[in-house]
Design an enzyme around this catalytic site. Structure first.
Site, short mmCIF file in Angstrom:
data_model
loop_
_atom_site.label_atom_id
_atom_site.label_comp_id
_atom_site.label_asym_id
_atom_site.label_seq_id
_atom_site.Cartn_x
_atom_site.Cartn_y
_atom_site.Cartn_z
N ASN A 14 48.02 -25.34 56.59
CA ASN A 14 47.91 -25.98 55.27
C ASN A 14 48.41 -27.42 55.31
O ASN A 14 47.82 -28.29 54.67
CB ASN A 14 48.66 -25.15 54.22
CG ASN A 14 47.84 -23.98 53.73
OD1 ASN A 14 46.88 -24.15 52.99
ND2 ASN A 14 48.19 -22.78 54.18
N ARG A 66 74.70 -19.64 53.13
CA ARG A 66 73.42 -19.93 52.48
C ARG A 66 73.57 -21.13 51.56
O ARG A 66 72.69 -21.97 51.43
CB ARG A 66 72.97 -18.69 51.69
CG ARG A 66 71.51 -18.70 51.35
CD ARG A 66 70.66 -18.57 52.60
NE ARG A 66 69.26 -18.80 52.33
CZ ARG A 66 68.31 -18.74 53.25
NH1 ARG A 66 68.59 -18.45 54.50
NH2 ARG A 66 67.06 -18.97 52.94
N ASN A 108 53.44 -24.50 45.17
CA ASN A 108 53.38 -23.53 46.27
C ASN A 108 51.95 -23.01 46.40
O ASN A 108 51.25 -22.88 45.41
CB ASN A 108 54.33 -22.37 45.94
CG ASN A 108 54.32 -21.29 47.01
OD1 ASN A 108 54.44 -21.57 48.20
ND2 ASN A 108 54.17 -20.04 46.60
N HIS A 110 49.97 -19.63 47.55
CA HIS A 110 50.19 -18.21 47.83
C HIS A 110 48.83 -17.58 48.15
O HIS A 110 47.85 -17.81 47.43
CB HIS A 110 50.83 -17.52 46.62
CG HIS A 110 51.13 -16.08 46.90
ND1 HIS A 110 52.22 -15.69 47.66
CD2 HIS A 110 50.45 -14.95 46.60
CE1 HIS A 110 52.20 -14.37 47.78
NE2 HIS A 110 51.14 -13.90 47.15
N ASP A 151 56.91 -16.54 42.67
CA ASP A 151 55.47 -16.61 42.40
C ASP A 151 55.15 -16.43 40.91
O ASP A 151 54.08 -15.91 40.57
CB ASP A 151 54.70 -15.57 43.24
CG ASP A 151 54.90 -15.75 44.73
OD1 ASP A 151 55.08 -16.91 45.17
OD2 ASP A 151 54.88 -14.74 45.45
N ALA A 180 39.60 -20.84 50.89
CA ALA A 180 40.38 -21.16 49.69
C ALA A 180 41.56 -22.10 49.97
O ALA A 180 41.58 -23.23 49.50
CB ALA A 180 40.88 -19.87 49.04
N GLU A 181 42.52 -21.66 50.76
CA GLU A 181 43.79 -22.40 50.86
C GLU A 181 43.63 -23.85 51.28
O GLU A 181 44.21 -24.75 50.68
CB GLU A 181 44.74 -21.71 51.85
CG GLU A 181 45.19 -20.34 51.39
CD GLU A 181 46.26 -19.75 52.30
OE1 GLU A 181 47.23 -20.44 52.62
OE2 GLU A 181 46.12 -18.59 52.70
C1 GAR Z 1 49.60 -19.34 54.35
O1 GAR Z 1 48.65 -18.31 54.31
C2 GAR Z 1 50.32 -19.43 53.01
O2 GAR Z 1 49.48 -19.16 51.93
C3 GAR Z 1 51.35 -18.36 53.18
O3 GAR Z 1 51.82 -18.51 54.50
C4 GAR Z 1 50.73 -19.01 55.31
C5 GAR Z 1 51.22 -20.22 56.08
O4 GAR Z 1 50.25 -20.66 56.99
N1 GAR Z 1 52.40 -18.49 52.20
C6 GAR Z 1 53.00 -17.45 51.64
O5 GAR Z 1 52.78 -16.29 51.93
C7 GAR Z 1 54.03 -17.81 50.57
N2 GAR Z 1 54.46 -16.64 49.86
P1 GAR Z 1 50.28 -22.14 57.60
O6 GAR Z 1 51.67 -22.36 58.17
O7 GAR Z 1 49.24 -22.10 58.68
O8 GAR Z 1 49.96 -23.11 56.50
#
Ligand code: GAR
Length: 196
Positions: A14, A66, A108, A110, A151, A180-181
């Site tokens: 992403n 933390r 974010n 998701h 979320d 999509a993403e």
């Molecule tokens: C992606 O699919 C993103 O949507 C998901 O982690 C992946 C990261 O991939 N995020 C979540 O699940 C957040 N709750 P990337 O490092 O290749 O972008």
């Protein structure tokens, strides 16, 4: 120019989509000022380096508590003076202090159609495992603002993606990323950068 910091945890596809979109003009009025990873050695950091974007690791392993990690993360983010923080596969719960400091300035991505398959414990491949177990015929991705829930923030963009016969969590994840993403997250950033 919208100053954007991208937070990552893993492969960074992403992040790459965002970098490519800035370079090819799909995203305008935007400067990628920094990338922060909570994990050492992840490929997202290479992607940032290759694109000439300032990058660093803030790992919980380097802090005694933390709270100390949360404070360090906020401090590093603040140093970039960002207008927008993009969580691009950042699998860390965002500290409340950061949400207060950046109200409506954190987004974010998701990998499901919220409110399905989201919330605590739903991240990465687990989301797609759950979608396939439930037998949904359509899944997708959502870009939303980050609030204090998991979320639960206001939805900015969503896109549906077909689930196909014989899909595995990995094939479904890949299709959702491609269809999509990788389009949705750049589109959301561009909208925010160009709103009047
Ligand atoms: C992606 O699919 C993103 O949507 C998901 O982690 C992946 C990261 O991939 N995020 C979540 O699940 C957040 N709750 P990337 O490092 O290749 O972008």
């Amino acid at each position: 120019m919208l100053r954007v910091v991208v937070l990552v945890s893993g492969g960074g596809t992403n992040l790459q989509a965002i970098i490519d979109s800035v370079n090819n003009g799909t995203i305008t009025n935007t400067e990628l000022v920094g990338v922060i990873s909570n994990n050492y050695g992840v490929y997202a950091l290479e992607r940032a380096k290759n694109a000439g974007i300032d990058n660093q690791v803030v790992s919980p392993k380097d802090y005694p508590s933390r709270e100390a990690f949360n404070d360090a993360l906020l401090e590093k983010v603040n140093a970039y003076n960002p207008d927008l923080i993009v969580l691009a596969g950042f699998l860390v719960v965002i500290p409340e202090k950061m949400i207060d400091a950046y109200e409506n300035k954190i987004i974010n991505i998701h990998p499901s159609l919220i409110p399905s398959f989201c919330g605590t414990g739903y991240y990465g491949l687990k989301v797609h495992e759950a979608a396939l177990s439930r037998g949904v015929k359509v899944s997708g991705a959502t870009v939303h603002y980050v609030d204090k829930g998991t979320d639960t923030g206001p939805i900015i963009l969503q896109k549906a993606v077909e689930v196909k016969e014989g899909d595995t969590p990995k094939t479904l994840q890949q299709r959702i990323m491609e269809e999509a993403e990788w389009k949705l997250l750049p589109a959301a950033i561009n909208m925010i950068a160009n709103r009047s």
